[in-house]
Write an enzyme that holds these catalytic residues in place. Structure first.
Site, mmCIF file in Angstrom:
data_model
loop_
_atom_site.group_PDB
_atom_site.id
_atom_site.type_symbol
_atom_site.label_atom_id
_atom_site.label_comp_id
_atom_site.label_asym_id
_atom_site.label_seq_id
_atom_site.Cartn_x
_atom_site.Cartn_y
_atom_site.Cartn_z
ATOM 1 N N SER A 65 -22.412 -25.848 46.167
ATOM 2 C CA SER A 65 -22.923 -26.300 44.865
ATOM 3 C C SER A 65 -24.374 -25.881 44.678
ATOM 4 O O SER A 65 -25.143 -25.837 45.650
ATOM 5 C CB SER A 65 -22.837 -27.826 44.772
ATOM 6 N N TYR B 6 -24.431 -35.808 48.588
ATOM 7 C CA TYR B 6 -23.699 -34.582 48.219
ATOM 8 C C TYR B 6 -24.561 -33.345 48.455
ATOM 9 O O TYR B 6 -24.125 -32.390 49.098
ATOM 10 C CB TYR B 6 -23.315 -34.710 46.747
ATOM 11 N N ASN C 206 -12.678 -25.717 49.930
ATOM 12 C CA ASN C 206 -12.971 -26.149 48.553
ATOM 13 C C ASN C 206 -12.956 -27.667 48.392
ATOM 14 O O ASN C 206 -13.611 -28.190 47.483
ATOM 15 C CB ASN C 206 -11.937 -25.512 47.607
ATOM 16 N N ALA D 210 -27.247 -33.021 50.310
ATOM 17 C CA ALA D 210 -27.549 -32.856 51.738
ATOM 18 C C ALA D 210 -26.365 -32.221 52.452
ATOM 19 O O ALA D 210 -26.525 -31.311 53.276
ATOM 20 C CB ALA D 210 -27.890 -34.214 52.355
ATOM 21 N N ALA D 211 -25.154 -32.681 52.108
ATOM 22 C CA ALA D 211 -23.957 -32.149 52.765
ATOM 23 C C ALA D 211 -23.709 -30.695 52.366
ATOM 24 O O ALA D 211 -23.385 -29.853 53.206
ATOM 25 C CB ALA D 211 -22.748 -33.009 52.399
ATOM 26 N N LYS D 212 -23.859 -30.391 51.082
ATOM 27 C CA LYS D 212 -23.635 -29.014 50.623
ATOM 28 C C LYS D 212 -24.682 -28.072 51.221
ATOM 29 O O LYS D 212 -24.380 -26.927 51.552
ATOM 30 C CB LYS D 212 -23.658 -28.940 49.097
ATOM 31 N N ASP E 263 -6.072 -34.006 55.659
ATOM 32 C CA ASP E 263 -7.335 -34.698 55.413
ATOM 33 C C ASP E 263 -8.384 -33.890 56.167
ATOM 34 O O ASP E 263 -8.424 -33.914 57.407
ATOM 35 C CB ASP E 263 -7.280 -36.140 55.924
ATOM 36 N N VAL E 264 -9.221 -33.172 55.429
ATOM 37 C CA VAL E 264 -10.159 -32.241 56.076
ATOM 38 C C VAL E 264 -11.190 -32.954 56.946
ATOM 39 O O VAL E 264 -11.868 -32.312 57.746
ATOM 40 C CB VAL E 264 -10.876 -31.331 55.042
ATOM 41 N N ALA F 16 -6.698 -27.922 46.951
ATOM 42 C CA ALA F 16 -6.125 -27.056 45.902
ATOM 43 C C ALA F 16 -5.144 -27.794 44.994
ATOM 44 O O ALA F 16 -4.495 -27.180 44.161
ATOM 45 C CB ALA F 16 -5.448 -25.849 46.541
HETATM 46 N N1 NAD Z 1 -16.813 -29.730 39.204
HETATM 47 C C1 NAD Z 1 -18.068 -29.346 39.340
HETATM 48 O O1 NAD Z 1 -18.892 -29.436 38.409
HETATM 49 C C2 NAD Z 1 -18.521 -28.732 40.645
HETATM 50 C C3 NAD Z 1 -19.798 -28.167 40.688
HETATM 51 C C4 NAD Z 1 -20.245 -27.593 41.882
HETATM 52 C C5 NAD Z 1 -19.427 -27.593 42.996
HETATM 53 N N2 NAD Z 1 -18.197 -28.158 42.938
HETATM 54 C C6 NAD Z 1 -17.377 -28.153 44.169
HETATM 55 O O2 NAD Z 1 -16.144 -27.508 43.935
HETATM 56 C C7 NAD Z 1 -15.148 -28.067 44.798
HETATM 57 C C8 NAD Z 1 -13.942 -28.482 43.973
HETATM 58 O O3 NAD Z 1 -14.377 -29.442 43.038
HETATM 59 P P1 NAD Z 1 -13.491 -29.923 41.806
HETATM 60 O O4 NAD Z 1 -14.423 -30.155 40.700
HETATM 61 O O5 NAD Z 1 -12.321 -29.031 41.603
HETATM 62 O O6 NAD Z 1 -13.021 -31.345 42.397
HETATM 63 P P2 NAD Z 1 -11.747 -32.246 42.088
HETATM 64 O O7 NAD Z 1 -12.147 -33.646 42.374
HETATM 65 O O8 NAD Z 1 -11.159 -31.915 40.760
HETATM 66 O O9 NAD Z 1 -10.722 -31.772 43.236
HETATM 67 C C9 NAD Z 1 -11.007 -31.988 44.585
HETATM 68 C C10 NAD Z 1 -9.720 -31.858 45.379
HETATM 69 O O10 NAD Z 1 -10.062 -32.059 46.759
HETATM 70 C C11 NAD Z 1 -9.115 -32.937 47.334
HETATM 71 N N3 NAD Z 1 -9.742 -33.634 48.458
HETATM 72 C C12 NAD Z 1 -10.750 -34.537 48.393
HETATM 73 N N4 NAD Z 1 -11.003 -35.021 49.637
HETATM 74 C C13 NAD Z 1 -10.143 -34.404 50.481
HETATM 75 C C14 NAD Z 1 -9.919 -34.486 51.878
HETATM 76 N N5 NAD Z 1 -10.612 -35.341 52.647
HETATM 77 N N6 NAD Z 1 -8.977 -33.693 52.429
HETATM 78 C C15 NAD Z 1 -8.243 -32.860 51.656
HETATM 79 N N7 NAD Z 1 -8.390 -32.754 50.314
HETATM 80 C C16 NAD Z 1 -9.335 -33.527 49.743
HETATM 81 C C17 NAD Z 1 -8.712 -33.881 46.207
HETATM 82 O O11 NAD Z 1 -7.461 -34.501 46.474
HETATM 83 C C18 NAD Z 1 -8.677 -32.925 45.017
HETATM 84 O O12 NAD Z 1 -7.407 -32.308 44.877
HETATM 85 C C19 NAD Z 1 -15.815 -29.242 45.529
HETATM 86 O O13 NAD Z 1 -16.218 -28.836 46.814
HETATM 87 C C20 NAD Z 1 -17.011 -29.545 44.646
HETATM 88 O O14 NAD Z 1 -18.056 -30.142 45.373
HETATM 89 C C21 NAD Z 1 -17.717 -28.726 41.781
#
Ligand code: NAD
Length: 256
Positions: A144, A157, A92, A159-161, A65-66, A16
């Site tokens: 996603s 990505y 998220n 595969a994981a999602k 760290d998730v 977040a």
């Molecule tokens: N942006 C897109 O187009 C999009 C599309 C589909 C799905 N998503 C999904 O939405 C979610 C959020 O994406 P976003 O675009 O806001 O990403 P982002 O990169 O802007 O933010 C991701 C956040 O997750 C944190 N993070 C990463 N690894 C971590 C870990 N191991 N432990 C704790 N925190 C960690 C980061 O520090 C960052 O604050 C993700 O799961 C992403 O896969 C994004």
């Protein structure tokens, strides 16, 4: 006020510190929820916690760290001792290695699977015993559309999602009897830092804009607020009978 039922409840939002997760945290706080901003970046987590507190609710920055089981457990214990309960977990945190399959390294593969799948498992695993005890809980994973339609350059990505989507369905089946719902939200493209340089891909800006007009019936990619609004709905009483779903929030890009 809409979503009155969420007032005073507690949510953890992982990742977040920026992007979609930040907007989710602020949206949940906006209806009166107390929110734990859980991120591996302590600086951005503190900044977002400050914004949450400015809305008149509790905002707690938690360093996590998730991908680390002990860290996920510690996150849950910290939130319980500081905020008293956990009503909603939003998985998220995410990352993407946007590369051709033939360029993907073993490290890319493990990094993507660790955050996007193992992270969802570890945070859910840490919070579920508490939710079972309370006979109440909401688990919402930000997945996603890639998991559904297998976009190119997203092997690890997607595969994981896809694994995370399946995990939500199993949790929905096993935990429904405890009044715990589990759902995934599948965004298409969203304007965030994660999209970064991958945004225009091979196409370049003009062609990408054309492509969006043609393939997104609503004619645009998502704002983070679009995803946050769907998360708010799933967290609320209005969604109490919805579980095991993978809901695309993407302007109609994927229609199942
Ligand atoms: N942006 C897109 O187009 C999009 C599309 C589909 C799905 N998503 C999904 O939405 C979610 C959020 O994406 P976003 O675009 O806001 O990403 P982002 O990169 O802007 O933010 C991701 C956040 O997750 C944190 N993070 C990463 N690894 C971590 C870990 N191991 N432990 C704790 N925190 C960690 C980061 O520090 C960052 O604050 C993700 O799961 C992403 O896969 C994004």
């Amino acid at each position: 006020m809409a979503y009155e039922d969420l007032k005073g409840k507690v949510a953890i939002v992982t990742g977040a510190g920026q992007g979609i997760g930040e907007t989710i945290a602020l949206t949940l706080a906006g209806v009166g929820m107390n929110v734990a901003i859980a991120d591996k970046n302590p600086v951005t987590a503190e900044q977002v916690a400050g914004k949450v507190q400015a809305l008149g609710v509790k905002g707690l920055a938690v360093h996590v760290d998730v991908t680390d089981p002990a860290s996920a457990e510690q996150m849950v214990q910290t939130v319980l001792s500081e905020l008293g309960q956990i009503d909603v977990l939003v998985n998220n945190a995410g990352r993407i290695a946007y590369k051709k399959f033939t360029d993907l390294t073993l490290e890319d593969w493990y990094d993507d699977v660790n955050v996007n799948l193992h992270g969802v498992y570890l945070c859910s695993r840490a919070v579920v015993p508490h939710m079972i005890k309370r006979r109440s809980g909401r688990i919402i994973t930000i997945s996603s559309d890639s998991a559904k339609i297998a976009e190119i350059y997203t092997a690890a990505y997607s595969a994981a999602k896809g694994g995370a989507n399946a995990l939500m369905k199993v949790l929905a089946r096993e935990l429904g009897r405890y009044n715990i719902t589990a759902n995934a939200i599948c965004p298409g493209m969203v304007k965030t830092p994660l999209l970064g340089d991958t945004f225009f891909g091979d196409l370049g800006e003009e062609k990408m804009k054309q492509m969006i007009k043609v393939t997104y019936p609503l004619g645009r990619i998502a704002e983070t607020q679009d995803v946050a609004d769907a998360t708010l709905f799933l967290a609320s009483d209005a969604a109490k009978y919805i579980t095991g779903q993978t809901i695309s929030v993407d302007g109609g890009y994927v229609m199942y």
